[in-house]
Design a protein around this motif. Structure first.
Motif, PDB file in Angstrom:
ATOM      1  N   GLU A  11      36.952  41.199  70.314  1.00  0.00           N
ATOM      2  CA  GLU A  11      36.050  41.400  70.031  1.00  0.00           C
ATOM      3  C   GLU A  11      36.574  42.313  68.515  1.00  0.00           C
ATOM      4  O   GLU A  11      35.529  42.250  67.654  1.00  0.00           O
ATOM      5  CB  GLU A  11      36.575  43.185  70.766  1.00  0.00           C
ATOM      6  N   ARG A  14      35.580  39.504  66.005  1.00  0.00           N
ATOM      7  CA  ARG A  14      34.371  39.418  66.287  1.00  0.00           C
ATOM      8  C   ARG A  14      33.733  40.950  65.327  1.00  0.00           C
ATOM      9  O   ARG A  14      32.461  40.448  63.866  1.00  0.00           O
ATOM     10  CB  ARG A  14      33.166  39.273  67.296  1.00  0.00           C
ATOM     11  N   LEU A  15      34.275  42.121  65.494  1.00  0.00           N
ATOM     12  CA  LEU A  15      33.714  43.016  64.663  1.00  0.00           C
ATOM     13  C   LEU A  15      33.921  42.978  62.318  1.00  0.00           C
ATOM     14  O   LEU A  15      33.714  42.973  62.305  1.00  0.00           O
ATOM     15  CB  LEU A  15      34.208  44.058  65.194  1.00  0.00           C
ATOM     16  N   LEU A  17      33.972  40.025  61.438  1.00  0.00           N
ATOM     17  CA  LEU A  17      32.635  39.151  60.913  1.00  0.00           C
ATOM     18  C   LEU A  17      31.319  39.978  60.724  1.00  0.00           C
ATOM     19  O   LEU A  17      30.589  39.977  59.652  1.00  0.00           O
ATOM     20  CB  LEU A  17      32.994  37.609  62.032  1.00  0.00           C
ATOM     21  N   ASP A  18      30.760  41.056  62.120  1.00  0.00           N
ATOM     22  CA  ASP A  18      29.928  42.126  61.638  1.00  0.00           C
ATOM     23  C   ASP A  18      30.302  42.909  60.566  1.00  0.00           C
ATOM     24  O   ASP A  18      29.544  42.602  59.452  1.00  0.00           O
ATOM     25  CB  ASP A  18      30.250  42.847  62.423  1.00  0.00           C
ATOM     26  N   GLU A  19      31.333  43.260  60.351  1.00  0.00           N
ATOM     27  CA  GLU A  19      31.317  43.546  58.832  1.00  0.00           C
ATOM     28  C   GLU A  19      31.158  43.042  57.227  1.00  0.00           C
ATOM     29  O   GLU A  19      30.919  43.090  56.662  1.00  0.00           O
ATOM     30  CB  GLU A  19      32.948  44.509  58.605  1.00  0.00           C
ATOM     31  N   ALA A  21      29.957  40.231  57.271  1.00  0.00           N
ATOM     32  CA  ALA A  21      28.127  39.878  57.173  1.00  0.00           C
ATOM     33  C   ALA A  21      27.447  40.930  56.390  1.00  0.00           C
ATOM     34  O   ALA A  21      26.535  40.791  56.160  1.00  0.00           O
ATOM     35  CB  ALA A  21      28.190  39.564  58.627  1.00  0.00           C
ATOM     36  N   ALA A  22      27.863  41.994  56.831  1.00  0.00           N
ATOM     37  CA  ALA A  22      26.707  43.496  56.602  1.00  0.00           C
ATOM     38  C   ALA A  22      27.333  43.439  54.960  1.00  0.00           C
ATOM     39  O   ALA A  22      26.280  44.046  54.539  1.00  0.00           O
ATOM     40  CB  ALA A  22      27.348  44.496  57.237  1.00  0.00           C
ATOM     41  N   ASP A  24      30.327  40.884  52.358  1.00  0.00           N
ATOM     42  CA  ASP A  24      30.314  40.584  52.055  1.00  0.00           C
ATOM     43  C   ASP A  24      32.094  40.901  51.081  1.00  0.00           C
ATOM     44  O   ASP A  24      31.449  41.699  49.973  1.00  0.00           O
ATOM     45  CB  ASP A  24      30.308  39.154  51.725  1.00  0.00           C
ATOM     46  N   HIS A  39      34.516  52.048  63.560  1.00  0.00           N
ATOM     47  CA  HIS A  39      34.623  51.447  65.189  1.00  0.00           C
ATOM     48  C   HIS A  39      36.065  52.713  65.865  1.00  0.00           C
ATOM     49  O   HIS A  39      35.895  52.041  66.762  1.00  0.00           O
ATOM     50  CB  HIS A  39      35.545  50.702  65.038  1.00  0.00           C
ATOM     51  N   PHE A  74      32.667  35.845  54.190  1.00  0.00           N
ATOM     52  CA  PHE A  74      32.221  35.324  55.658  1.00  0.00           C
ATOM     53  C   PHE A  74      31.683  33.621  55.442  1.00  0.00           C
ATOM     54  O   PHE A  74      30.465  33.934  54.665  1.00  0.00           O
ATOM     55  CB  PHE A  74      31.123  36.169  56.206  1.00  0.00           C
TER      56      PHE A  74
END
Length: 94
Positions: A11, A14-15, A17-19, A21-22, A24, A39, A74
């Protein structure tokens, strides 16, 4: 491809990568700050660095050094390979 699945199994990664992706091109300090503010997670720099290392080994994160700073980006290419492996047939209800 196994490395990609293992990297995505966590998890925290994944967080990360989320950050990325939002937004870079973040440094370790910036990623750590986002984990705390967005978070509510207070992970050590070393823990985040280890997660970034796993993501980098899987090819999901690329890095660039500029002076004393290391920027993280990312890389969606490994995910594209996964989705390209199982094309959806036309007319499929999946």
């Amino acid at each position: 491809m196994v490395d990609v699945f293992r990297a995505l199994d966590d998890e925290t990664r994944r967080l990360v990568l989320d950050e990325l992706a939002a937004s870079d091109g973040q440094t370790l300090f910036e990623i750590c700050s986002l984990f705390t503010t967005r978070h509510g997670l207070s992970l050590t720099r070393q823990a985040i660095s280890q997660h970034l290392g796993v993501l980098e080994s899987a090819g999901l994160v690329m890095t660039e050094r500029r002076g004393r700073s290391k920027f993280h980006y990312f890389n969606p290419e490994p995910l594209n390979k996964i989705t390209g492996r199982w094309p959806v047939r036309e007319g499929s209800d999946l």
